[in-house]
Design a protein around this motif. Structure first.
Motif, PDB file in Angstrom:
ATOM      1  N   ALA A 159       7.203 -13.262   5.053  1.00 22.64           N
ATOM      2  CA  ALA A 159       6.976 -12.033   4.289  1.00 22.64           C
ATOM      3  C   ALA A 159       5.720 -11.313   4.768  1.00 22.64           C
ATOM      4  N   HIS A 160       4.685 -12.066   5.087  1.00 18.48           N
ATOM      5  CA  HIS A 160       3.467 -11.457   5.632  1.00 18.48           C
ATOM      6  C   HIS A 160       3.770 -10.746   6.944  1.00 18.48           C
ATOM      7  N   ILE A 161       4.483 -11.420   7.819  1.00 19.12           N
ATOM      8  CA  ILE A 161       4.774 -10.861   9.140  1.00 19.12           C
ATOM      9  C   ILE A 161       5.655  -9.616   9.041  1.00 19.12           C
ATOM     10  N   GLU A 162       6.623  -9.629   8.134  1.00 20.86           N
ATOM     11  CA  GLU A 162       7.538  -8.502   8.013  1.00 20.86           C
ATOM     12  C   GLU A 162       6.845  -7.231   7.537  1.00 20.86           C
ATOM     13  N   TYR A 195      -2.769  -3.690  -2.057  1.00 28.47           N
ATOM     14  CA  TYR A 195      -1.804  -4.429  -1.236  1.00 28.47           C
ATOM     15  C   TYR A 195      -2.344  -5.813  -0.899  1.00 28.47           C
ATOM     16  N   ILE A 196      -3.603  -5.889  -0.486  1.00 22.47           N
ATOM     17  CA  ILE A 196      -4.214  -7.171  -0.108  1.00 22.47           C
ATOM     18  C   ILE A 196      -4.233  -8.130  -1.291  1.00 22.47           C
ATOM     19  N   VAL A 197      -4.667  -7.639  -2.444  1.00 17.38           N
ATOM     20  CA  VAL A 197      -4.702  -8.485  -3.650  1.00 17.38           C
ATOM     21  C   VAL A 197      -3.287  -8.890  -4.047  1.00 17.38           C
ATOM     22  N   GLY A 198      -2.360  -7.929  -4.007  1.00 18.41           N
ATOM     23  CA  GLY A 198      -0.972  -8.228  -4.349  1.00 18.41           C
ATOM     24  C   GLY A 198      -0.347  -9.246  -3.422  1.00 18.41           C
ATOM     25  N   ARG A 199      -0.624  -9.124  -2.142  1.00 17.90           N
ATOM     26  CA  ARG A 199      -0.081 -10.079  -1.172  1.00 17.90           C
ATOM     27  C   ARG A 199      -0.671 -11.471  -1.400  1.00 17.90           C
ATOM     28  N   PHE A 200      -1.954 -11.534  -1.773  1.00 14.41           N
ATOM     29  CA  PHE A 200      -2.585 -12.824  -2.056  1.00 14.41           C
ATOM     30  C   PHE A 200      -1.957 -13.457  -3.299  1.00 14.41           C
ATOM     31  N   VAL A 201      -1.805 -12.680  -4.367  1.00 10.47           N
ATOM     32  CA  VAL A 201      -1.193 -13.191  -5.601  1.00 10.47           C
ATOM     33  C   VAL A 201       0.246 -13.618  -5.332  1.00 10.47           C
ATOM     34  N   TYR A 202       0.980 -12.805  -4.593  1.00 11.59           N
ATOM     35  CA  TYR A 202       2.365 -13.116  -4.225  1.00 11.59           C
ATOM     36  C   TYR A 202       2.432 -14.462  -3.509  1.00 11.59           C
ATOM     37  N   SER A 203       1.567 -14.635  -2.519  1.00  9.40           N
ATOM     38  CA  SER A 203       1.605 -15.837  -1.691  1.00  9.40           C
ATOM     39  C   SER A 203       1.257 -17.090  -2.475  1.00  9.40           C
ATOM     40  N   CYS A 256       4.448 -22.021  -7.464  1.00  9.26           N
ATOM     41  CA  CYS A 256       5.400 -22.017  -8.574  1.00  9.26           C
ATOM     42  C   CYS A 256       6.825 -21.654  -8.198  1.00  9.26           C
ATOM     43  N   GLY A 257       7.062 -21.206  -6.988  1.00  7.97           N
ATOM     44  CA  GLY A 257       8.415 -20.869  -6.572  1.00  7.97           C
ATOM     45  C   GLY A 257       8.703 -19.385  -6.598  1.00  7.97           C
ATOM     46  N   ALA A 258       9.935 -19.058  -6.291  1.00  5.48           N
ATOM     47  CA  ALA A 258      10.342 -17.669  -6.074  1.00  5.48           C
ATOM     48  C   ALA A 258      10.217 -16.789  -7.305  1.00  5.48           C
ATOM     49  N   GLU A 259      10.426 -17.333  -8.481  1.00  4.14           N
ATOM     50  CA  GLU A 259      10.367 -16.515  -9.692  1.00  4.14           C
ATOM     51  C   GLU A 259       8.991 -15.913  -9.943  1.00  4.14           C
ATOM     52  N   SER A 260       7.944 -16.616  -9.549  1.00  2.00           N
ATOM     53  CA  SER A 260       6.587 -16.140  -9.853  1.00  2.00           C
ATOM     54  C   SER A 260       6.045 -15.143  -8.835  1.00  2.00           C
ATOM     55  N   ARG A 261       6.763 -14.899  -7.756  1.00  2.00           N
ATOM     56  CA  ARG A 261       6.267 -13.954  -6.753  1.00  2.00           C
ATOM     57  C   ARG A 261       6.278 -12.521  -7.262  1.00  2.00           C
ATOM     58  N   LYS A 262       6.970 -12.275  -8.347  1.00  2.00           N
ATOM     59  CA  LYS A 262       7.048 -10.916  -8.893  1.00  2.00           C
ATOM     60  C   LYS A 262       5.687 -10.384  -9.320  1.00  2.00           C
ATOM     61  N   TYR A 263       4.758 -11.270  -9.669  1.00  2.00           N
ATOM     62  CA  TYR A 263       3.438 -10.818 -10.095  1.00  2.00           C
ATOM     63  C   TYR A 263       2.699 -10.136  -8.948  1.00  2.00           C
ATOM     64  N   GLY A 264       2.821 -10.650  -7.763  1.00  2.00           N
ATOM     65  CA  GLY A 264       2.218  -9.994  -6.607  1.00  2.00           C
ATOM     66  C   GLY A 264       2.965  -8.737  -6.209  1.00  2.00           C
ATOM     67  N   ALA A 265       4.281  -8.758  -6.394  1.00  2.00           N
ATOM     68  CA  ALA A 265       5.097  -7.595  -6.036  1.00  2.00           C
ATOM     69  C   ALA A 265       4.763  -6.388  -6.903  1.00  2.00           C
ATOM     70  N   PHE A 266       4.255  -6.628  -8.116  1.00  2.00           N
ATOM     71  CA  PHE A 266       3.846  -5.521  -8.995  1.00  2.00           C
ATOM     72  C   PHE A 266       2.700  -4.721  -8.379  1.00  2.00           C
ATOM     73  N   LEU A 267       1.931  -5.335  -7.521  1.00  2.00           N
ATOM     74  CA  LEU A 267       0.859  -4.623  -6.815  1.00  2.00           C
ATOM     75  C   LEU A 267       1.296  -4.163  -5.429  1.00  2.00           C
ATOM     76  N   ILE A 268       2.107  -4.964  -4.760  1.00  2.00           N
ATOM     77  CA  ILE A 268       2.506  -4.649  -3.386  1.00  2.00           C
ATOM     78  C   ILE A 268       3.358  -3.387  -3.328  1.00  2.00           C
ATOM     79  N   CYS A 269       4.394  -3.331  -4.129  1.00  2.00           N
ATOM     80  CA  CYS A 269       5.348  -2.212  -4.046  1.00  2.00           C
ATOM     81  C   CYS A 269       4.716  -0.851  -4.321  1.00  2.00           C
ATOM     82  N   PRO A 270       3.965  -0.687  -5.424  1.00  2.00           N
ATOM     83  CA  PRO A 270       3.341   0.631  -5.643  1.00  2.00           C
ATOM     84  C   PRO A 270       2.326   1.003  -4.556  1.00  2.00           C
ATOM     85  N   SER A 271       1.621   0.007  -4.033  1.00  2.00           N
ATOM     86  CA  SER A 271       0.636   0.331  -2.995  1.00  2.00           C
ATOM     87  C   SER A 271       1.323   0.790  -1.714  1.00  2.00           C
ATOM     88  N   VAL A 272       2.422   0.157  -1.338  1.00  2.00           N
ATOM     89  CA  VAL A 272       3.146   0.573  -0.132  1.00  2.00           C
ATOM     90  C   VAL A 272       3.745   1.971  -0.324  1.00  2.00           C
TER      91      VAL A 272
END
Length: 148
Positions: free
Chosen positions: A70-73, A100-108, A114-130
């Motif tokens: 995900a980081h590379i993409e 984006y940086i904070v969101g990517r860190f939280v996502y990772s 915790c698995g795939a379900e918890s990645r949404k917390y980082g996505a809440f920052l990543i998507c609007p920033s992109v």
């Protein structure tokens, strides 16, 4: 319209650099994970090398690899957007780059722990920033071309 690069643009360069370092850091984490699980560097998800892992170890390996992928993409998109948008809106794009940086860190971290379900917390920052970065880069470009 001329583009003047001022001192505030430096924060965009810093953001782009941190994005690259963050990707390299999680690549290193993925490599260390392989070494900890006694896997060759070329091991991939579902390969013969991973068949010897327990289910828990395999799940952990998969999460590390997916975070790394995900980081590379997103790295080229995020870096180029923060640099291009920064030409027109340096402060806005620097803040969006930070989000984006904070969101990517939280996502990772949340995905690995915790698995795939918890990645949404980082996505809440990543998507609007992109979206902000892409939108401001396009808007600034169209405005510079006198299309708007």
């Amino acid at each position: 319209m001329s583009i003047v690069i001022g001192t505030s643009y430096v924060w965009n360069i810093v953001a782009a650099t941190v994005m690259g370092l963050q990707t390299a850091a999680f690549a290193g984490c993925a490599s260390r994970q392989k070494a900890r699980l006694d896997l060759p560097h070329s091991a991939e998800i579902g390969s013969r090398d991973t068949q010897k892992l327990s289910d828990e170890e395999n799940d952990e390996f998969v999460r590390f690899q997916k975070v790394h992928q995900a980081h590379i993409e997103y790295l080229p998109l995020a870096q180029s957007s923060v640099l291009l948008a920064g030409l027109f809106y340096p402060k806005l794009s620097a803040y969006a780059g930070l989000a984006y940086i904070v969101g990517r860190f939280v996502y990772s971290i949340s995905y690995i722990r915790c698995g795939a379900e918890s990645r949404k917390y980082g996505a809440f920052l990543i998507c609007p920033s992109v979206v902000t970065l892409l939108g401001s880069a396009l808007y600034g470009s169209f405005k510079a071309l006198a299309l708007i």
